[in-house]
Each structure stands twice: as C-alpha cells, then as structure tokens.
Design a protein around this motif. Structure first.
Motif, PDB file in Angstrom:
ATOM      1  N   LYS A 194      16.367  -3.100  46.991  1.00  0.00           N
ATOM      2  CA  LYS A 194      17.536  -3.756  46.389  1.00  0.00           C
ATOM      3  C   LYS A 194      17.186  -5.079  45.705  1.00  0.00           C
ATOM      4  CE  LYS A 194      19.026  -6.560  50.304  1.00  0.00           C
ATOM      5  NZ  LYS A 194      20.166  -7.136  51.022  1.00  0.00           N
ATOM      6  N   GLY A 195      16.013  -5.635  45.965  1.00  0.00           N
ATOM      7  CA  GLY A 195      15.664  -6.929  45.378  1.00  0.00           C
ATOM      8  C   GLY A 195      15.456  -7.972  46.462  1.00  0.00           C
ATOM      9  N   ASP A 196      15.505  -9.232  46.075  1.00  0.00           N
ATOM     10  CA  ASP A 196      15.140 -10.304  46.999  1.00  0.00           C
ATOM     11  C   ASP A 196      16.233 -10.545  48.046  1.00  0.00           C
ATOM     12  OD1 ASP A 196      13.516 -12.169  48.112  1.00  0.00           O
ATOM     13  OD2 ASP A 196      14.086 -13.787  46.736  1.00  0.00           O
ATOM     14  N   PHE A 197      15.783 -10.907  49.244  1.00  0.00           N
ATOM     15  CA  PHE A 197      16.695 -11.358  50.297  1.00  0.00           C
ATOM     16  C   PHE A 197      15.890 -12.187  51.281  1.00  0.00           C
ATOM     17  CE2 PHE A 197      15.073  -7.184  51.452  1.00  0.00           C
ATOM     18  CZ  PHE A 197      14.686  -7.315  52.774  1.00  0.00           C
ATOM     19  N   THR A 198      16.571 -12.980  52.083  1.00  0.00           N
ATOM     20  CA  THR A 198      15.892 -13.871  53.035  1.00  0.00           C
ATOM     21  C   THR A 198      15.074 -13.050  54.028  1.00  0.00           C
ATOM     22  OG1 THR A 198      17.714 -15.438  52.849  1.00  0.00           O
ATOM     23  CG2 THR A 198      16.207 -15.728  54.712  1.00  0.00           C
ATOM     24  N   GLY A 199      13.791 -13.346  54.117  1.00  0.00           N
ATOM     25  CA  GLY A 199      12.912 -12.628  55.032  1.00  0.00           C
ATOM     26  C   GLY A 199      12.158 -11.482  54.381  1.00  0.00           C
ATOM     27  N   ARG A 200      12.444 -11.214  53.092  1.00  0.00           N
ATOM     28  CA  ARG A 200      11.872 -10.032  52.447  1.00  0.00           C
ATOM     29  C   ARG A 200      10.341 -10.069  52.413  1.00  0.00           C
ATOM     30  NH1 ARG A 200      10.510  -7.619  47.318  1.00  0.00           N
ATOM     31  NH2 ARG A 200      11.474  -5.544  47.142  1.00  0.00           N
ATOM     32  N   ASP A 201       9.773 -11.227  52.063  1.00  0.00           N
ATOM     33  CA  ASP A 201       8.300 -11.310  51.963  1.00  0.00           C
ATOM     34  C   ASP A 201       7.644 -11.039  53.302  1.00  0.00           C
ATOM     35  OD1 ASP A 201       8.662 -11.869  49.346  1.00  0.00           O
ATOM     36  OD2 ASP A 201       8.305 -14.036  49.525  1.00  0.00           O
ATOM     37  N   ALA A 202       8.160 -11.720  54.324  1.00  0.00           N
ATOM     38  CA  ALA A 202       7.578 -11.544  55.666  1.00  0.00           C
ATOM     39  C   ALA A 202       7.753 -10.104  56.147  1.00  0.00           C
ATOM     40  CB  ALA A 202       8.251 -12.509  56.647  1.00  0.00           C
ATOM     41  N   LEU A 203       8.906  -9.543  55.907  1.00  0.00           N
ATOM     42  CA  LEU A 203       9.173  -8.171  56.353  1.00  0.00           C
ATOM     43  C   LEU A 203       8.315  -7.175  55.575  1.00  0.00           C
ATOM     44  CD1 LEU A 203      13.057  -8.371  56.806  1.00  0.00           C
ATOM     45  CD2 LEU A 203      11.337  -8.094  58.616  1.00  0.00           C
ATOM     46  N   GLY A 204       8.052  -7.488  54.279  1.00  0.00           N
ATOM     47  CA  GLY A 204       7.194  -6.622  53.477  1.00  0.00           C
ATOM     48  C   GLY A 204       5.795  -6.529  54.057  1.00  0.00           C
ATOM     49  N   GLN A 205       5.300  -7.656  54.574  1.00  0.00           N
ATOM     50  CA  GLN A 205       3.966  -7.637  55.196  1.00  0.00           C
ATOM     51  C   GLN A 205       3.994  -6.880  56.526  1.00  0.00           C
ATOM     52  OE1 GLN A 205       2.425 -11.635  55.411  1.00  0.00           O
ATOM     53  NE2 GLN A 205       2.639 -11.931  53.204  1.00  0.00           N
ATOM     54  N   LEU A 206       5.082  -7.071  57.292  1.00  0.00           N
ATOM     55  CA  LEU A 206       5.183  -6.413  58.603  1.00  0.00           C
ATOM     56  C   LEU A 206       5.370  -4.903  58.456  1.00  0.00           C
ATOM     57  CD1 LEU A 206       7.580  -8.902  60.466  1.00  0.00           C
ATOM     58  CD2 LEU A 206       5.141  -8.547  60.911  1.00  0.00           C
ATOM     59  N   ARG A 207       5.964  -4.497  57.333  1.00  0.00           N
ATOM     60  CA  ARG A 207       6.310  -3.085  57.154  1.00  0.00           C
ATOM     61  C   ARG A 207       5.081  -2.179  57.201  1.00  0.00           C
ATOM     62  NH1 ARG A 207       9.280  -0.667  51.841  1.00  0.00           N
ATOM     63  NH2 ARG A 207       7.885  -2.142  50.858  1.00  0.00           N
ATOM     64  N   GLY A 208       3.995  -2.650  56.604  1.00  0.00           N
ATOM     65  CA  GLY A 208       2.810  -1.811  56.506  1.00  0.00           C
ATOM     66  C   GLY A 208       2.008  -1.710  57.801  1.00  0.00           C
ATOM     67  N   VAL A 209       2.339  -2.536  58.780  1.00  0.00           N
ATOM     68  CA  VAL A 209       1.545  -2.615  60.004  1.00  0.00           C
ATOM     69  C   VAL A 209       2.343  -2.004  61.161  1.00  0.00           C
ATOM     70  CG1 VAL A 209       0.207  -4.199  61.448  1.00  0.00           C
ATOM     71  CG2 VAL A 209       0.839  -4.858  59.107  1.00  0.00           C
ATOM     72  N   ALA A 210       1.692  -1.212  61.990  1.00  0.00           N
ATOM     73  CA  ALA A 210       2.383  -0.686  63.165  1.00  0.00           C
ATOM     74  C   ALA A 210       2.760  -1.856  64.063  1.00  0.00           C
ATOM     75  CB  ALA A 210       1.495   0.292  63.923  1.00  0.00           C
ATOM     76  N   PRO A 211       4.033  -1.950  64.498  1.00  0.00           N
ATOM     77  CA  PRO A 211       4.434  -3.090  65.335  1.00  0.00           C
ATOM     78  C   PRO A 211       3.717  -3.067  66.688  1.00  0.00           C
ATOM     79  CG  PRO A 211       6.227  -1.491  65.167  1.00  0.00           C
ATOM     80  CD  PRO A 211       5.149  -1.038  64.222  1.00  0.00           C
ATOM     81  N   ALA A 212       3.394  -4.263  67.180  1.00  0.00           N
ATOM     82  CA  ALA A 212       2.674  -4.365  68.453  1.00  0.00           C
ATOM     83  C   ALA A 212       3.541  -3.895  69.612  1.00  0.00           C
ATOM     84  CB  ALA A 212       2.226  -5.803  68.683  1.00  0.00           C
ATOM     85  N   ARG A 213       4.851  -4.091  69.475  1.00  0.00           N
ATOM     86  CA  ARG A 213       5.759  -3.666  70.550  1.00  0.00           C
ATOM     87  C   ARG A 213       6.945  -2.931  69.937  1.00  0.00           C
ATOM     88  NH1 ARG A 213       8.763  -9.454  71.839  1.00  0.00           N
ATOM     89  NH2 ARG A 213       9.083  -9.885  69.649  1.00  0.00           N
ATOM     90  N   THR A 214       7.578  -2.131  70.767  1.00  0.00           N
ATOM     91  CA  THR A 214       8.651  -1.264  70.284  1.00  0.00           C
ATOM     92  C   THR A 214       9.771  -1.248  71.320  1.00  0.00           C
ATOM     93  OG1 THR A 214       7.015   0.127  69.190  1.00  0.00           O
ATOM     94  CG2 THR A 214       9.185   1.106  69.550  1.00  0.00           C
ATOM     95  N   LEU A 215      10.999  -1.190  70.820  1.00  0.00           N
ATOM     96  CA  LEU A 215      12.155  -1.077  71.712  1.00  0.00           C
ATOM     97  C   LEU A 215      12.289   0.373  72.173  1.00  0.00           C
ATOM     98  CD1 LEU A 215      14.651  -2.600  72.892  1.00  0.00           C
ATOM     99  CD2 LEU A 215      15.934  -1.714  70.937  1.00  0.00           C
ATOM    100  N   VAL A 216      12.356   0.560  73.483  1.00  0.00           N
ATOM    101  CA  VAL A 216      12.491   1.916  74.033  1.00  0.00           C
ATOM    102  C   VAL A 216      13.629   1.947  75.047  1.00  0.00           C
ATOM    103  CG1 VAL A 216      10.036   2.448  73.765  1.00  0.00           C
ATOM    104  CG2 VAL A 216      10.875   1.485  75.940  1.00  0.00           C
ATOM    105  N   GLY A 217      14.048   3.163  75.376  1.00  0.00           N
ATOM    106  CA  GLY A 217      14.943   3.368  76.503  1.00  0.00           C
ATOM    107  C   GLY A 217      14.117   3.707  77.725  1.00  0.00           C
ATOM    108  N   LEU A 218      14.542   3.249  78.888  1.00  0.00           N
ATOM    109  CA  LEU A 218      13.876   3.591  80.142  1.00  0.00           C
ATOM    110  C   LEU A 218      14.877   4.269  81.068  1.00  0.00           C
ATOM    111  CD1 LEU A 218      11.779   0.357  80.927  1.00  0.00           C
ATOM    112  CD2 LEU A 218      10.979   2.489  79.870  1.00  0.00           C
ATOM    113  N   GLY A 219      14.468   5.402  81.625  1.00  0.00           N
ATOM    114  CA  GLY A 219      15.297   6.112  82.589  1.00  0.00           C
ATOM    115  C   GLY A 219      14.740   5.921  83.989  1.00  0.00           C
ATOM    116  N   PHE A 220      15.617   5.930  84.984  1.00  0.00           N
ATOM    117  CA  PHE A 220      15.237   5.659  86.378  1.00  0.00           C
ATOM    118  C   PHE A 220      15.900   6.647  87.315  1.00  0.00           C
ATOM    119  CE2 PHE A 220      15.160   1.814  83.938  1.00  0.00           C
ATOM    120  CZ  PHE A 220      14.004   1.177  84.319  1.00  0.00           C
TER     121      PHE A 220
END
Lengths: 131, 402
Positions: B294-320
């Motif tokens: 869509k074009g520029d927005f706050t955080g776009r540059d930083a997010l563009g760099q993060l997009r290409g890299v697998a995140p170090a941590r991920t949100l998951v569900g845990l069952g018990f």
C-alpha cells in the motif's frame, strides 16, 4: 460484602480465611464461605501428600480460581492424615459446600490446644466485616 | 483480598452504566483506567451462557475515535499497518499501529463509514493512539481531524448464537443481513410496554406506544468467537437499550472476566499480553494485517527487514491436562531450559482444563511439540496446539464451513 456469609460457630478461623474443625484428635481444614465467594469459580486445588507435615500459618497448598492463584495457610502444625480426593475431579465443591464437602485436609495436630489461639466465629466475623 | 485504594478508585473513569452494574451485584475493578464489572453471577456461568445463548457486555471503556477530513484516509494509511483502501463503505478491518522499530503500539478496529472513519481502540491506549495520529497528521501536514467520542457514546456487545434473533426484536432492520465485519447506521425502536413487561413476544413494536428511535451504529463484530454484534449509541440512550436487552430472558450480563476467557479460547490477542511494543506482527502471527504494497507507513522499513527473516520466537497456543493453571509471565521450559514465556493463561470453561498462549523459540512452535510450564514452582506438561482452542462460530466461519 459479608452479607449472607455463613460462619458456623462450631469451628475456629484464621485471618487468612481458613477454618479448622476438631473431630476428636483430628482437625479438618478448609476455606470459608467468604473466601470461596471472593475467589469465584474454583478450578484447581493443590494439596499436600498424605503423611506430609503442615506448619501453623505456613502455606500447605494452592487454590486457583479462573482469574488467580492463592496460597492456602495451615491453621495449625501437624501431620496430614487425609486429603479430599474428590476436589481433583470437582474443585467446584469448594464453592458449593465450603464447610462440608469442600474440606481440604485432615491433620493430626502436634498440639491440639493450638486451636484455642485461632479466631472464634465472632472474631472472624469482625475480620471480614472490616475487609 | 481487601482494597484500601479508595483514592485510586475515585480517579477511575466510569461508564454510563456503572450504577446499573452495581445494582446487578457486579464485582467492580479497575481496567485500563476505568472502573469496570469483572463478573456478575460468576465467570464460568457467564462464559458458558454466552456460548449457549447470548451475553451482554458494557464495552464503553474502549476508546472510540472519529477521523474526518479530506485526507483522513491518507492519515490512516500512514498510521496503521493494514490497507484502509481495501475497505468498502460499511466494512471494518483489524489493524495495528506500530512504532518505527516495528513494535506493536496498539491493535484496533478501523471502520469505513459514509461520514467518517471510526476507530475502536483499547481503553489503556486511547491517549497514545490520539497522540500518534495527531503527531503524524502535523508532521505530514494532512487535512484530517481526530475526535474522541469515547465519553459522548457508549458501546455494548451482544455475543452468542441467539444475538441475531434478540436484536431482531429491537426494531433494527434485518440484523441477519449484516455480514461479519460490517457495520451500518441503524435505529433501535423500543415500545413503552415492551420496556415495562420485558417480554420477548415478538410483537414488541406493535405492543405499545413506540419511543423515539434511538440512533445506533450496529456492527457484526466481537471478541468471543461467537456470532454477535456491537452497538454504539449515545451515552444518554444506552441505559434503556441495556435494560431492554437484559429484559430478554435469553440475555445475561457478562463481565470482563468472562470476556477474557472467551477471547482466549477464541485465540484472540489482548494488548499488554500477546501484543506489546517488544513484539513484531510477524512474531504475533499477524502478518496478514501488514500490507507493504500500500505504500509508506510507520514501521514499514523495520518491518520490511524483519519480514525476510524467520522470527526468533512465535506466538503459540498451549494445551494442558487438568491441573495447575499457567499464568502470564510463567516460564516455558524444555528439559529445564527456558524456551519461552506465557502471554495469557486461564482455565477454559468450555474445555474444562487450562489453556494458554506463549511466545516460544520458533524451533519449538510446531503443533505437537511437548514443553513444560513452571507454574509457581510446579512443572506442568504442555503441548503446542493450533489456535483457536474453541472453533469460531462467526458468520464468516459458518460460510466457510458450509
């Protein structure tokens, strides 16, 4: 807040909202009607092993409601001779029947006169009246 | 258990329904700067009733902002991560506000309405969102105005399978025709006698003299995973609407306690738990609401760099299994080493066992992975499960299934 709260006169109380009922040389321990109402839906109760020791005004277990976990405090010192196994399947008994089917542990007191140091029902009424 | 914080309580904001909550016997507590009902009859009963019939929620603590002016859309494009131009008139989208580093400042709903852009934001972040929008507007010299309607209007949630039928008795035009994540300006018509008798006879409009119609913004949205609606009405009108809805025997009031268990079962994020400034949308599983094209927005540059890299941590569900309940902040372990942390944990009234969300090292984020949680010193076995814990029953969900 304590409107309609039951405080049977046949037993003793702690300021932390546990009750202690003497049955011969054994003392039955649970939490009060006021406490179960404050906690809301009880979903888990963690109790000590039979044969373990409990110490007056030290934690002997944990009670969890939907929103939070709270420590349980022993009214007196002694040996745990029984625990309420029904609470594992039906923790809601603490809400439904706090003074009877929701009991938690039976303790053989080292010194049964320790009971006399606890609050009577009038004393406990004053504690929760001020809460 | 006691609270001697009367000075703090005195500073809390109150919704127009505060006295009604008290009269209903609600337990009140601070939330996001407001004194709110946490529970009425009890969290489990309120939760189960919402899934079985209908629950009524006072959501008036949530911030409601109006963005207007010829460059309102441009301001929102620059401020939020989703693409507001994808919205048709009357449609809503879930979106994020990020900081320049790509951390999440806020999650919000953006509605495109004929006269204005409506934002619904978290109570605790209302000021932060207004400041961020005002700053961007000034910086970019955009012709747009941000107005805070939070105190002039009230917001109700009606959630659960009976919601559509119940709203049909309030004189709103065919609530069934409103699609999921859509809104329209409507009017509630209450008959005098209906108010007095509280009966759900299905003939309310003709049963007595009609009161003047109450303007309402009706949306098919919610935070429970159930079909349901949210109603925005003037603060002065909300009392009679609340009373009329509660007079329906299918409706019970539901507090923020059950709102939290419902949203967690539905796998929905809560700001300060799953979402913080330290978390990126990719870690939170929200890449679908980040629109680079869509074009520029706050955080776009930083997010563009993060997009290409697998995140170090991920949100998951845990069952018990049945047992101790994991809570926010508890450590997630694998063979004694910390590999994550609980974001939200509670007892699931539907599943009758504990559930939680957690950020874990991405290597251990696959469903089926076996982990442990240190719940107050007790090591509890946990299994990574896919979200949501309880399937959604929203209209979109039903359409997709059928």
């Amino acid at each position: 807040m304590s409107e309609g709260t039951q405080i049977p006169a046949d037993r003793r109380y702690t300021r932390e909202h546990e009750w202690a009922l003497r049955e011969d040389d054994i003392v039955v321990v649970g939490i009060t009607d006021f406490a179960q109402h404050e906690l809301g839906d009880v979903v888990y109760v963690e109790l000590p092993a039979v044969g373990g020791r409990v110490t007056a005004m030290k934690e002997f277990g944990v009670i969890e409601s939907v929103k939070s976990a709270s420590d349980l405090y022993s009214p007196l010192t002694g040996e745990v001779v029984a625990t309420n196994a029904e609470l594992a399947e039906h923790p809601e008994l603490v809400n439904d029947s706090p003074y009877d089917r929701g009991w938690m542990i039976r303790v053989r007191a080292d010194d049964i006169t320790e009971l006399d140091t606890l609050l009577d029902s009038d004393g406990y009424q004053q504690v929760i009246g001020a809460a | 258990m006691s609270c001697s914080c009367s000075e703090v309580v005195a500073e809390l904001l109150r919704t127009p329904l505060a006295e009604r909550h008290r009269a209903l016997g609600a337990r009140m507590a601070p939330f996001g700067g407001w004194l709110m009902p946490i529970q009425y009859e009890g969290i489990v009963a309120e939760h189960l009733h919402t899934r079985a019939a209908a629950g009524l929620f006072d959501l008036s603590h949530m911030g409601r902002l109006a963005v207007t002016g010829p460059e309102a859309a441009a301001l929102l494009q620059r401020a939020t991560t989703n693409d507001v131009e994808r919205l048709a008139d009357g449609a809503a989208q879930y979106s994020l506000l990020c900081n320049a580093q790509g951390g999440i400042l806020e999650d919000l709903l953006v509605y495109r309405l004929p006269e204005l852009w409506r934002l619904v934001v978290n109570a605790a972040n209302r000021r932060r969102v207004i400041d961020q929008l005002d700053r961007l507007r000034d910086e970019l010299e955009l012709k747009a105005t941000v107005r805070d309607d939070t105190f002039d209007q009230a917001l109700l949630g009606l959630q659960g399978p009976e919601s559509e039928a119940i709203l049909g008795l309030l004189g709103v035009s065919a609530p069934g025709s409103l699609a999921y994540y859509h809104a329209r300006q409507d009017a509630i018509v209450l008959a005098d006698r209906a108010l007095a008798s509280g009966g759900a006879t299905g003939m309310l409009a003709s049963a007595g003299a009609a009161l003047p119609p109450i303007p309402a913004l009706l949306s098919r949205t919610g935070y429970t995973g159930e079909d349901g609606f949210e109603l925005m009405v003037a603060a002065a009108d909300v009392g009679v609407v609340w009373d009329r809805l509660l007079a329906d025997p299918r409706v019970r009031p539901v507090g923020l306690g059950a709102r939290d268990t419902l949203r967690l079962e539905a796998g929905m994020a809560l700001y300060e738990h799953e979402l913080t400034e330290e978390v990126s949308p990719f870690e939170a599983g929200l890449s679908r609401v980040v629109r680079f094209e869509k074009g520029d927005f706050t955080g776009r540059d930083a997010l563009g760099q993060l997009r290409g890299v697998a995140p170090a941590r991920t949100l998951v569900g845990l069952g018990f299994e049945v047992g101790a309940v994991p809570r926010a902040g508890h450590r997630v372990l694998l063979d004694g080493d910390q590999v994550g942390q609980i974001a939200s944990g509670t007892f699931s009234p539907t599943l009758r066992r504990p559930i939680a969300t957690a950020y874990v090292r991405s290597a251990f984020a696959e469903p089926g992975a076996k982990l442990q949680v240190d719940a107050r010193g007790v090591l509890v076995p946990a299994r990574v499960v896919s979200l949501p814990f309880v399937p959604h029953q929203t209209r979109r969900g039903r359409a997709a299934a059928g």
